[in-house]
Design an enzyme around this catalytic site. Structure first.
Site, PDB file in Angstrom:
ATOM      1  N   LYS A 195    -102.007 109.830   3.673  1.00 38.83           N
ATOM      2  CA  LYS A 195    -101.980 111.292   3.538  1.00 38.83           C
ATOM      3  C   LYS A 195    -102.581 111.707   2.198  1.00 38.83           C
ATOM      4  CE  LYS A 195     -97.789 111.548   6.282  1.00 38.83           C
ATOM      5  NZ  LYS A 195     -98.499 111.533   7.569  1.00 38.83           N
ATOM      6  N   LYS A 212    -104.687 108.988  11.610  1.00 35.06           N
ATOM      7  CA  LYS A 212    -104.894 110.380  12.011  1.00 35.06           C
ATOM      8  C   LYS A 212    -105.074 111.319  10.808  1.00 35.06           C
ATOM      9  CE  LYS A 212    -100.664 112.772  11.475  1.00 35.06           C
ATOM     10  NZ  LYS A 212    -100.029 111.822  10.617  1.00 35.06           N
ATOM     11  N   GLY A 257     -95.663 112.430  13.484  1.00 32.49           N
ATOM     12  CA  GLY A 257     -94.868 111.972  14.620  1.00 32.49           C
ATOM     13  C   GLY A 257     -93.677 112.864  14.928  1.00 32.49           C
ATOM     14  N   ASN A 258     -93.077 113.460  13.890  1.00 29.60           N
ATOM     15  CA  ASN A 258     -91.870 114.271  14.110  1.00 29.60           C
ATOM     16  C   ASN A 258     -92.162 115.572  14.855  1.00 29.60           C
ATOM     17  OD1 ASN A 258     -93.207 115.237  11.736  1.00 29.60           O
ATOM     18  ND2 ASN A 258     -91.347 116.345  11.162  1.00 29.60           N
ATOM     19  N   LYS A 264    -102.802  96.420  12.183  1.00 30.60           N
ATOM     20  CA  LYS A 264    -101.969  97.424  12.840  1.00 30.60           C
ATOM     21  C   LYS A 264    -101.302  96.837  14.078  1.00 30.60           C
ATOM     22  CE  LYS A 264    -101.113 101.944  12.858  1.00 30.60           C
ATOM     23  NZ  LYS A 264    -100.484 102.638  11.754  1.00 30.60           N
TER      24      LYS A 264
END
Ligand code: ADP
Ligand code: MG
Length: 315
Positions: free
Chosen positions: A277, A215, A12-13, A131
């Protein structure tokens, strides 16, 4: 240095800065900075494909559509996903071309694929949607939305009701053959937001569904499918850590899949942020010999390539 085949996952960053107004202009500026880091990887001779997030963006698109419900028909969530891939991909294409041109690499084509990702109808995630998406509303409004639109609404930590959707595992990239044909010549942006979740109706026939695919897991699937030798997960932190956020925090440098699994089971990685991740990295590193995954910050991407920085997971 040997040249690598790398799938990069952007967090996101890379798309928007904390505390800045989420305008299109600000998104472009932030992505332009991210593109400098990615162009560095290309300039070092590596082949890359780019996967990016879309959480806040798809949320805003859905919200805008709902807010205008009395004037235009509300867009279903899969369509909001396609729209988010479109405008994020557009900015990445423009920013990458500019960053590459500054490195005299303007000949490298960059393209984004509107990407559908197949999920399994029987995925257990459908039994338990978790979510949250979109805005908060009252109990009455939640009941109305459940009846009128078939949404599943849940109370969210005392802050009101919110729509929830399932987060099933990515199984197959519908546009994979296109990625394969483009890989050697082109920087491909794909699986934005984890991809548009679709279910297979019959051979060659897909239908979008309201769900969110992680993602990082989609990036891992992309890297495995294309036979990449490196999965780079770029986020806000230079390292994944154990005892994260405590005085005893310890950054992880080189770990095996076995160690990563053990730390994961011990609960060192937060669900929904670092855990997927680590999971994505394990699934990739385990899939074939010589495959390595690294989790590090966007700013350190170039430096991480030589193996000195970042959390490396292999074997
Ligand atoms: P992205 O948008 O890149 O996917 P996320 O916010 O989903 O970013 O996940 C990255 C964040 O996970 C880090 O910025 C950090 O705050 C948090 N985090 C949770 N557990 C850990 C951990 N064990 N080590 C490092 N960071 C962690
Ligand atoms: Mg994330």
């Amino acid at each position: 240095m040997r040249h690598h085949k790398i799938v990069v996952a952007l967090g996101g960053n890379a798309l928007e800065e904390n505390g800045e107004k989420p305008t299109a202009e600000n998104q472009w500026k932030t992505i332009r900075k991210a593109a400098d880091h990615l162009a560095e990887i290309s300039a070092a001779g590596h082949e890359i494909a780019i996967v990016h997030g879309n959480g806040p963006q798809i949320g805003r698109i859905a919200l805008a559509s709902e807010a205008a419900a009395d004037q235009v028909p509300v867009m279903p969530f899969d369509v909001c996903g396609a729209m988010s891939q479109g405008y994020i991909g557009y900015h990445i294409q423009q920013a990458m071309k500019e960053a590459l041109a500054e490195k005299k690499l303007e000949r490298i084509p960059v393209v984004s694929l509107i990407t559908q990702v197949v999920v399994d109808k029987t995925d257990p995630a459908f039994q338990n949607p978790v979510k949250p998406i979109g805005s908060f509303c009252s109990r009455e409004e939640a009941e109305r939305l459940e009846q009128e639109r078939g949404y599943i609404m849940k109370e969210d930590a005392g802050r009101g009701y919110r729509r929830v959707v399932p987060s099933p595992r990515p199984r197959e990239i519908v546009e994979f053959e296109t990625l394969r044909r483009l890989w050697d010549s082109t920087i491909v942006i794909l699986c934005g937001g984890g991809g548009i979740p679709v279910v297979r109706e019959k051979e060659g026939s897909f239908r979008g569904i309201a769900a969110v695919i992680d993602k990082d897991l989609a990036a891992s699937l992309t890297a495995r499918s294309i036979g990449a030798d490196m999965l780079m997960i770029l986020t806000q932190v230079d390292y994944a850590a154990i005892r994260f956020g405590t005085p005893d925090q310890e950054d992880l440098h080189h770990i095996t899949c076995e160690q990563a699994k053990k730390y994961k089971e011990e609960g060192h990685f937060a669900a929904g942020s670092m855990e997927p991740k680590i999971q994505a990295a394990i699934e990739f590193a385990e899939s074939a010999p010589g495959r390595r995954a690294v989790i590090t910050s966007l700013e350190k991407a170039g430096q991480a390539l030589d193996g000195e920085i970042g959390t490396w997971i292999e074997g």
